[in-house]
Design a protein around this motif. Sequence first.
Motif, PDB file in Angstrom:
ATOM      1  N   LEU A 118       0.649  -1.342  -0.034  1.00  0.00           N
ATOM      2  CA  LEU A 118      -0.101  -0.018   0.030  1.00  0.00           C
ATOM      3  C   LEU A 118       0.949   1.167   0.050  1.00  0.00           C
ATOM      4  O   LEU A 118       0.525   2.498  -0.607  1.00  0.00           O
ATOM      5  CB  LEU A 118      -1.107   0.134   1.350  1.00  0.00           C
ATOM      6  N   ALA A 119       1.884   1.390   0.935  1.00  0.00           N
ATOM      7  CA  ALA A 119       2.927   2.441   0.974  1.00  0.00           C
ATOM      8  C   ALA A 119       3.439   2.591  -0.483  1.00  0.00           C
ATOM      9  O   ALA A 119       3.806   3.791  -1.010  1.00  0.00           O
ATOM     10  CB  ALA A 119       3.776   2.239   2.053  1.00  0.00           C
ATOM     11  N   ASP A 120       4.164   1.530  -1.185  1.00  0.00           N
ATOM     12  CA  ASP A 120       4.759   1.494  -2.156  1.00  0.00           C
ATOM     13  C   ASP A 120       3.903   1.875  -3.684  1.00  0.00           C
ATOM     14  O   ASP A 120       4.134   2.578  -4.432  1.00  0.00           O
ATOM     15  CB  ASP A 120       5.299   0.103  -2.538  1.00  0.00           C
ATOM     16  N   LEU A 121       2.589   1.432  -3.396  1.00  0.00           N
ATOM     17  CA  LEU A 121       1.498   1.955  -4.670  1.00  0.00           C
ATOM     18  C   LEU A 121       1.387   3.465  -4.442  1.00  0.00           C
ATOM     19  O   LEU A 121       1.393   4.204  -5.303  1.00  0.00           O
ATOM     20  CB  LEU A 121       0.209   1.187  -4.276  1.00  0.00           C
ATOM     21  N   ASN A 122       1.143   3.991  -3.055  1.00  0.00           N
ATOM     22  CA  ASN A 122       0.918   5.555  -2.973  1.00  0.00           C
ATOM     23  C   ASN A 122       2.135   6.380  -3.319  1.00  0.00           C
ATOM     24  O   ASN A 122       1.961   7.258  -3.545  1.00  0.00           O
ATOM     25  CB  ASN A 122       0.427   5.558  -1.394  1.00  0.00           C
ATOM     26  N   ALA A 123       3.267   5.587  -3.090  1.00  0.00           N
ATOM     27  CA  ALA A 123       4.670   6.299  -3.486  1.00  0.00           C
ATOM     28  C   ALA A 123       5.132   6.303  -4.877  1.00  0.00           C
ATOM     29  O   ALA A 123       5.859   6.885  -5.359  1.00  0.00           O
ATOM     30  CB  ALA A 123       5.931   5.900  -2.392  1.00  0.00           C
ATOM     31  N   GLY A 124       4.385   5.365  -5.778  1.00  0.00           N
ATOM     32  CA  GLY A 124       4.637   5.443  -7.144  1.00  0.00           C
ATOM     33  C   GLY A 124       5.557   4.195  -7.442  1.00  0.00           C
ATOM     34  O   GLY A 124       5.955   4.136  -8.681  1.00  0.00           O
ATOM     35  N   LYS A 125       6.193   3.340  -6.383  1.00  0.00           N
ATOM     36  CA  LYS A 125       6.967   2.295  -6.472  1.00  0.00           C
ATOM     37  C   LYS A 125       6.361   0.865  -7.355  1.00  0.00           C
ATOM     38  O   LYS A 125       7.054   0.120  -7.896  1.00  0.00           O
ATOM     39  CB  LYS A 125       7.501   1.930  -5.112  1.00  0.00           C
ATOM     40  N   LEU A 126       4.884   0.957  -6.928  1.00  0.00           N
ATOM     41  CA  LEU A 126       4.276  -0.134  -7.647  1.00  0.00           C
ATOM     42  C   LEU A 126       3.190   0.508  -8.402  1.00  0.00           C
ATOM     43  O   LEU A 126       2.588   1.511  -8.253  1.00  0.00           O
ATOM     44  CB  LEU A 126       3.587  -1.062  -6.666  1.00  0.00           C
ATOM     45  N   GLY A 127       2.647  -0.363  -9.207  1.00  0.00           N
ATOM     46  CA  GLY A 127       1.480  -0.057 -10.046  1.00  0.00           C
ATOM     47  C   GLY A 127       0.355  -1.093 -10.388  1.00  0.00           C
ATOM     48  O   GLY A 127       0.872  -2.281  -9.770  1.00  0.00           O
ATOM     49  N   ILE A 128      -0.647  -0.796 -10.718  1.00  0.00           N
ATOM     50  CA  ILE A 128      -1.432  -1.737 -10.838  1.00  0.00           C
ATOM     51  C   ILE A 128      -2.025  -1.803 -12.515  1.00  0.00           C
ATOM     52  O   ILE A 128      -2.213  -0.671 -12.987  1.00  0.00           O
ATOM     53  CB  ILE A 128      -3.048  -1.378 -10.184  1.00  0.00           C
ATOM     54  N   VAL A 129      -2.267  -3.048 -13.026  1.00  0.00           N
ATOM     55  CA  VAL A 129      -2.384  -3.515 -14.446  1.00  0.00           C
ATOM     56  C   VAL A 129      -3.600  -4.153 -14.496  1.00  0.00           C
ATOM     57  O   VAL A 129      -3.805  -5.179 -13.667  1.00  0.00           O
ATOM     58  CB  VAL A 129      -1.185  -3.906 -15.017  1.00  0.00           C
ATOM     59  N   GLN A 130      -4.592  -3.791 -15.268  1.00  0.00           N
ATOM     60  CA  GLN A 130      -5.597  -4.597 -15.579  1.00  0.00           C
ATOM     61  C   GLN A 130      -5.308  -5.712 -16.844  1.00  0.00           C
ATOM     62  O   GLN A 130      -4.876  -5.333 -17.889  1.00  0.00           O
ATOM     63  CB  GLN A 130      -6.877  -3.840 -16.105  1.00  0.00           C
TER      64      GLN A 130
END
Length: 190
Positions: A132-144
Amino acid sequence: MVDSLRDQLLKSGIVKQLKDEKRQQQPAPRPHAPSAKGKPPHHKPPHQPKPARKEGEIDLAKAYAIRAHTEAEERKRAEQEAAEQARLKRERKAKVQKLLEGQILNKADGDQVRHFEYGGKIRRVYVDANQLADLNAGKLGIVQNAGRYLVVTQTVAEQVREIDSHLVALLVDPAAVGVDEEGIPDDLMW
């Protein structure tokens, strides 16, 4: 007293003359001999020559043929374009699928929910606190992909964006959005 136009024409003889001319133009009626079935024989109307066409005019049948040919060509061209678009879409899908193999970071035991907007609706993915922290920091992303929302690294998400930008559901740009002390982007404050 004023005579009517009809009376004047009759007196002058023009009307009688016109009636006589019409009778001369019409063929004399022939006696009909009944055919074997008891019907009168079929008579063809007298052959009348086609009116002369002006220069630049085309025959109606020719115009319909040209129109049908043009429409057939347009349909064929549209089918070819649709087939080409479908082929390109299949190739992009295969590239993304190959790129995502072994790169998916979703966790079955994720206890945190990350909501995001995709396709005009609010979607969610379950992650752990670090993700969650990495998603909010832009280190992770979500792909459909194939109806699922997959958590991937930033580099994989950017590679997917290069192939087909519509498949990237969430990739936070940390420079564009401020983050509070809990690591939540400002745009998520509701």
